[in-house]
Structure formats: structure tokens, C-alpha cells
Design an enzyme around this catalytic site. Structure first.
Site, mmCIF file in Angstrom:
data_model
loop_
_atom_site.group_PDB
_atom_site.id
_atom_site.type_symbol
_atom_site.label_atom_id
_atom_site.label_comp_id
_atom_site.label_asym_id
_atom_site.label_seq_id
_atom_site.Cartn_x
_atom_site.Cartn_y
_atom_site.Cartn_z
ATOM 1 N N LEU A 1 48.157 9.956 4.860
ATOM 2 C CA LEU A 1 48.704 8.720 5.432
ATOM 3 C C LEU A 1 50.091 8.398 4.873
ATOM 4 C CD1 LEU A 1 45.543 6.418 5.614
ATOM 5 C CD2 LEU A 1 46.776 7.408 7.517
ATOM 6 N N ALA B 1 55.741 6.422 1.380
ATOM 7 C CA ALA B 1 55.828 4.966 1.554
ATOM 8 C C ALA B 1 56.234 4.298 0.247
ATOM 9 C CB ALA B 1 54.495 4.411 2.058
ATOM 10 N N ASP C 1 57.212 12.745 7.153
ATOM 11 C CA ASP C 1 56.637 11.538 6.542
ATOM 12 C C ASP C 1 57.715 10.503 6.240
ATOM 13 O OD1 ASP C 1 54.322 12.982 6.527
ATOM 14 O OD2 ASP C 1 53.730 12.394 4.500
HETATM 15 O O1 PMV Z 1 49.582 15.494 4.596
HETATM 16 P P1 PMV Z 1 50.724 14.752 5.184
HETATM 17 O O2 PMV Z 1 50.337 13.645 6.062
HETATM 18 O O3 PMV Z 1 51.776 14.398 4.211
HETATM 19 O O4 PMV Z 1 51.400 15.650 6.281
HETATM 20 C C1 PMV Z 1 51.880 16.896 6.043
HETATM 21 C C2 PMV Z 1 52.391 17.478 7.300
HETATM 22 C C3 PMV Z 1 52.634 18.948 7.205
HETATM 23 O O5 PMV Z 1 53.153 19.334 8.479
HETATM 24 C C4 PMV Z 1 51.357 19.702 6.931
HETATM 25 C C5 PMV Z 1 53.654 19.259 6.123
HETATM 26 C C6 PMV Z 1 55.044 18.770 6.424
HETATM 27 O O6 PMV Z 1 55.845 18.775 5.481
HETATM 28 O O7 PMV Z 1 55.372 18.442 7.574
#
Ligand code: PMV
Length: 313
Positions: free
Chosen positions: A106, A111, A152
């Protein structure tokens, strides 16, 4: 000085996004990180983050500490060697709180970084633009996540739905019709760095095969964006199911995630998939608004530690 930043979910495209394919992500404002920076009579920069049981003075922390590194990076970007003496007091108190579960997909880390960068830079009379905040938060993500795509920090900084391609200008998009997502948390912390590393090893061993999977995921993302923009979010259900099976092929699902995905579908969700790095963390399900509560209940019965119902509009 206070600042807040939302959580996020990836709707489609995680992992493939690390390899230059597009992904869709949206903010989740029901959960957030909050930072307050105050003058203090005590000398030093005191950090309080009860969520991780941290009460320490900055210089007592290793420079690679996730929170210390944000502060040090910000100081070096702003060309500040010591922020003390800014106000009446001797030092600073930085209070960090968050309702975003840690290591669950999330975006809790990003954040906290975004809220901390905003609160501290404003406190020091160096307010930054969103682009500057985003860039700094991405530098921090790189310190802790190996090869992050930057999705993110982007969706969290701009607090808008984004169509994200690594290294390209940010594209936000509009929803033609609101839709409801139920988020189910396995309660299992999982490090994105590890699942991203494992996918990399697989990709290095059989590049053609994994490139094909990434291409299929990219197609799903394109169709999903069109469906959302043209007010046909109900089409996303099938796309979620397909994306989940491709993530299973990337080995980033887990029995617990699969169980929640199946439970959501059986409870009447239009589709479901894991969201984020995988292995643990969260899954998401698309539902009619009227069924959201019963899907959330089914997820809890199937082992979810918590659920969030969120409206994407
Ligand atoms: O685990 P999260 O929500 O931080 O998402 C990572 C998303 C990935 O594509 C697996 C890694 C990235 O850096 O985009």
C-alpha cells in the site's frame, strides 16, 4: 508544520512496470501517513515514529535508516548542514504516524517519505514543488528497494490516478464512472525487493518467455485504461483475473493471496488479483458497490487480517 500523504494500490501492471511496461495505480485516501515538525526546547532532531517503535535523535541512527535517510537526503538537497536554530528552540521534534500497513503493497514507505519531505521542507522555509518532492522520494525508494519503477512515489506525491511508464512524463487519467474496490490484506509482510529480485532472476534465465508475459500484462493495462476512461469499469473484472494468472506465472502470488482472490470471486466480485510486489501484502477485488461489504466479509472469513473498501472516482 504538518503534511499528509495517502496510501496507494496498483490496479494493473505491477512487476512488468519494472521492465518498461505501463501500469495503473490509484491513491487510497482511507489510509495515510502524517508528519508534524515542531520546534523543540531539546537540542537535536528527535524523531518519534511509534508505528515502528522509534524514538531517537537523528545522529544516533545509521545514515541508511529509512527515516534518517529521508531527512539527510533532504538536507543535502536543500544545502542545509544544520537546520537547528530556525525557530525559538534548540532543536526539532518530528512526529510520524501512519495508518498504512507496513510492507503490504500500500506504499507505506513512499507515503512516509512524501509526508516527511513536505512537512520538513516547509518547516525550513524551502517548500518544494510536487516534481521536486517526487524526485526526492524516488531517490529514497532507490536506496531501499533495489530497482523501483517509481510508481509508488508518483501516485502518492500527485495523489491522482496515474498511467505510469518508468522514466516518462507523468500521465494522470480520469474515471468515466466511479467503481468500487475491496482491498484484502493477507497480514503477511513481504519485501518488494525480494519478489522483484526473483522475477529478475527468472527473466535473466528465460528472457523471451518473461518478455512475452510482460507484453501480455501491458495489453491488459491498455485495455483497462480504456475501460476506466470510457465508463465501463465492469470490464476490469476479467482483466484482473487474467492479470492475476500472469502474476502467478511470475511466481509472485502465494497460497494466502490465491485463497483471498478465490474467496472474493466466490462472494460475487467481478474479478480479483494481488496488488503490488506480491508474496504477501494485499489483493484487490472489483465489486458492485452493493456487494462490497459481503465481499469484504468473505475475505475476512478466508483469512484476511483487514479490508478496506475504496471508491475510485
Ligand atoms: O509492493 P509495492 O506496492 O510497493 O509495489 C511494487 C510494484 C512493483 O512493480 C512490483 C515494483 C516497482 O518498483 O514498480
Amino acid at each position: 508544520m504538518k503534511a499528509s500523504a495517502p496510501g496507494k494500490i496498483i490496479l494493473f501492471g505491477e512487476h512488468a512496470v519494472v521492465y518498461g511496461r505501463p501500469a495503473l495505480a490509484v491513491p487510497v485516501t482511507q489510509v495515510h501517513a502524517d508528519v508534524e515538525v515542531l520546534d523543540s526546547a531539546r537540542h537535536g532532531i528527535w524523531i518519534h515514529a511509534p508505528i515502528i517503535d522509534l524514538h531517537a535523535e537523528l545522529t544516533s541512527l545509521p545514515s541508511g535508516h529509512p527515516i534518517a535517510s529521508v531527512i539527510l537526503k533532504l538536507f543535502s538537497t536543500l544545502g542545509i548542514s544544520s537546520p537547528l536554530g530556525r525557530g525559538q528552540g534548540e532543536g526539532l521534534e518530528i512526529n510520524i504516524s501512519s495508518t498504512i500497513p507496513v510492507a503490504s503493497g500500500l506504499g507505506s514507505g513512499a507515503a512516509v517519505s512524501v509526508a516527511l519531505i513536505r512537512a520538513l521542507s516547509s518547516f525550513l522555509f524551502h517548500s518544494l514543488s510536487d516534481d521536486e518532492v517526487n524526485l526526492l522520494a524516488y531517490e529514497i525508494e532507490k536506496l531501499h528497494h533495489g530497482r523501483p519503477s517509481g510508481i509508488d512515489n508518483t501516485v502518492i506525491t500527485y495523489n491522482m490516478p496515474v498511467y505510469f511508464i518508468k522514466g516518462q512524463p507523468i500521465e494522470t487519467f480520469k474515471t468515466g464512472k466511479p467503481f468500487t474496490i475491496v482491498i484484502g490484506d493477507t497480514g503477511i509482510p513481504a519485501l518488494t525487493k525480494e519478489s522483484v529480485g526473483d522475477v529478475r532472476r527468472l527473466w535473466l534465465g528465460n528472457t523471451n518467455h518473461f518478455e512475452n508475459i510482460f507484453n501480455e500484462i501491458a495489453q491488459i493495462v491498455l485495455i483497462a485504461r480504456r475501460s476506466i476512461e470510457s465508463g465501463k469499469p465492469e470490464l476490469l473484472g476479467e482483466l484482473m483475473d487474467h492479470n492475476h494468472s500472469l502474476l502467478q506465472e511470475l511466481t509472485v502470488s502465494s497460497p494466502e493471496l490465491d485463497q483471498l482472490v478465490i474467496a472474493a470471486r466466490q462472494a460475487g466480485a467481478l474479478g480479483a488479483k494481488l496488488s503490488g510486489g506480491g508474496r504477501g501484502g494485499n489483493m484487490i477485488a472489483l465489486t458492485d458497490q452493493a456487494k462490497a461489504e459481503s465481499v469484504a466479509g468473505a475475505l475476512i472469513s478466508a483469512g484476511a487480517k483487514r479490508t478496506i473498501i475504496t471508491e475510485i472516482s
